[in-house]
Design a protein around this motif. Sequence first.
Motif, PDB file in Angstrom:
ATOM      1  N   TYR A 208     102.257  80.837  86.156  1.00 47.88           N
ATOM      2  CA  TYR A 208     102.949  81.224  84.464  1.00 47.88           C
ATOM      3  C   TYR A 208     101.867  79.777  83.364  1.00 47.88           C
ATOM      4  CZ  TYR A 208     106.646  83.716  86.229  1.00 47.88           C
ATOM      5  OH  TYR A 208     108.171  84.531  87.337  1.00 47.88           O
TER       6      TYR A 208
ATOM      7  N   TYR B   8     111.496  88.969  89.413  1.00 43.40           N
ATOM      8  CA  TYR B   8     111.761  88.262  88.387  1.00 43.40           C
ATOM      9  C   TYR B   8     110.690  88.943  86.698  1.00 43.40           C
ATOM     10  CZ  TYR B   8     110.813  83.180  90.536  1.00 43.40           C
ATOM     11  OH  TYR B   8     111.843  81.912  90.557  1.00 43.40           O
TER      12      TYR B   8
ATOM     13  N   PRO C  93     108.612  86.950  81.438  1.00 39.55           N
ATOM     14  CA  PRO C  93     109.445  86.008  80.680  1.00 39.55           C
ATOM     15  C   PRO C  93     108.851  86.854  79.179  1.00 39.55           C
ATOM     16  CG  PRO C  93     107.053  84.726  81.934  1.00 39.55           C
ATOM     17  CD  PRO C  93     107.275  86.126  82.079  1.00 39.55           C
ATOM     18  N   ASN C  94     109.242  86.397  78.977  1.00 38.93           N
ATOM     19  CA  ASN C  94     109.889  85.911  76.871  1.00 38.93           C
ATOM     20  C   ASN C  94     108.679  84.782  75.916  1.00 38.93           C
ATOM     21  OD1 ASN C  94     110.195  85.620  74.105  1.00 38.93           O
ATOM     22  ND2 ASN C  94     112.372  85.728  74.260  1.00 38.93           N
TER      23      ASN C  94
ATOM     24  N   LEU D 254     112.396  81.306  81.682  1.00 44.13           N
ATOM     25  CA  LEU D 254     111.875  82.307  82.925  1.00 44.13           C
ATOM     26  C   LEU D 254     112.465  83.696  82.079  1.00 44.13           C
ATOM     27  CD1 LEU D 254     109.827  80.981  85.868  1.00 44.13           C
ATOM     28  CD2 LEU D 254     109.206  81.858  84.389  1.00 44.13           C
ATOM     29  N   GLY D 255     113.954  83.483  81.870  1.00 41.04           N
ATOM     30  CA  GLY D 255     114.991  84.616  82.250  1.00 41.04           C
ATOM     31  C   GLY D 255     115.863  84.861  83.514  1.00 41.04           C
TER      32      GLY D 255
ATOM     33  N   HIS E 111     116.530  85.966  87.234  1.00 39.52           N
ATOM     34  CA  HIS E 111     116.008  86.375  88.176  1.00 39.52           C
ATOM     35  C   HIS E 111     116.327  86.913  89.277  1.00 39.52           C
ATOM     36  CE1 HIS E 111     114.735  82.381  87.204  1.00 39.52           C
ATOM     37  NE2 HIS E 111     114.612  82.354  88.642  1.00 39.52           N
TER      38      HIS E 111
END
Length: 399
Positions: free
Chosen positions: A55, A241, A244-245, A251-252, A254
């Motif tokens: 990321y 996962y 991600p936005n 990361l939202g 998951h």
Amino acid sequence: MYDYVIIGGGIVGLAVGMAILNWKPSATIAVLEKEKGVAAHQTGHNSGVIHSGIYYRPGSYKAKLAKKGNEAMYRFCHEYGIDAEMCGKVIVANNKEELVLLENLYKRGVENGLQIRMIEKRELHELEPYVNGIKAIHIPVTGIVNFKKVAEKMAEIIQEKGGQILLHHKVESFTEKNDEAIIDTNQNTIKTSFYINCAGLHSDRIAKLANIQTDVKIVPFRGEYYQLKPEKRYLVKNLIYPVPNPNFPFLGVHFTRMIDGTVDVGPNAVLSFKREGYLKTDFSFRDAKDVLFFKGFWKLASRYAKEGIEEMGRSFSKRQFVKNVQKLMPDIEEDDLIPGPSGVRAQALKEDGTLVDDFYIVHGRRSIHVLNAPSPAATASLEIGKEIVRRLEECRLAM
């Protein structure tokens, strides 16, 4: 009188202590920890994922140290008999709009030197049969471990090499002289030639006590998890996962299979009104005041108002949380989730409302301060320790 004192007995502080003793086996060191045991906060409430580094901005400390740290963590666990599993992870796009974001993330992973694959729906469902997705990135090197056990082993190694772990030692003040630093704690006074601040959730306060001027403040975000009921754990094979936005710094929700076989689902990311507040009802007047009177927080809040409101909604409404979960895992229903653990992320925030997106390390005359070390710091901890030693070598040349 110690050669080096490390403030904070989490995994980063312990890794620093180990790295110093590897560098200088004859050095006298002490790790000061205010709690009754090591790994009491961020480390002990960690999701247990050995991250890959996909990321993070290419060239950043997070990208470089997470990749090296991933490899180093597996070696460490193998050497000391700690259960760790390289189970792999998928980052899943479940609609056409997310495909561009997935492709961008794939390019970033390749640029960060990772061995990853873009996989189609058929292969995704071979890995994760119950996930709702049309395409995914497969990252084989991502894994799982109990970071608290890793930290406890680090503490044991430090003591075996002659270092001290001083529990129940809360730092109250500093005095720096020409040839030493004096640290007053609630137990006694400690003298050292040099100290390293790895205090995590309180790292900004330790820096302030040491008269280090920075424009950052730790803002605590609580990550709230559910767990899958045992009879529904078959739905998740390993780690799943979402894409991600890119407009939101988390990361939202998951799915994480833990090393003990449980499956965590989450987290929400909500503001905590206590730096060590693991329950919704936890509150500290001092901690809340620190956030609410910090102009950087209000700039951040206005920037992410929509996302923040949605996170709060999922925090207080299980139904809303489940609706979010079902985007990736349609077979999960409300009754399949039971309350799980929570953790608090020590996130550094600048006065202009910008979240510090990399590890952030500053120097004092006789000190080094690690002022932003959220995820993937546990994964990168052994390499962060080496980076601190590199900086200590530079400091010695300058002194």
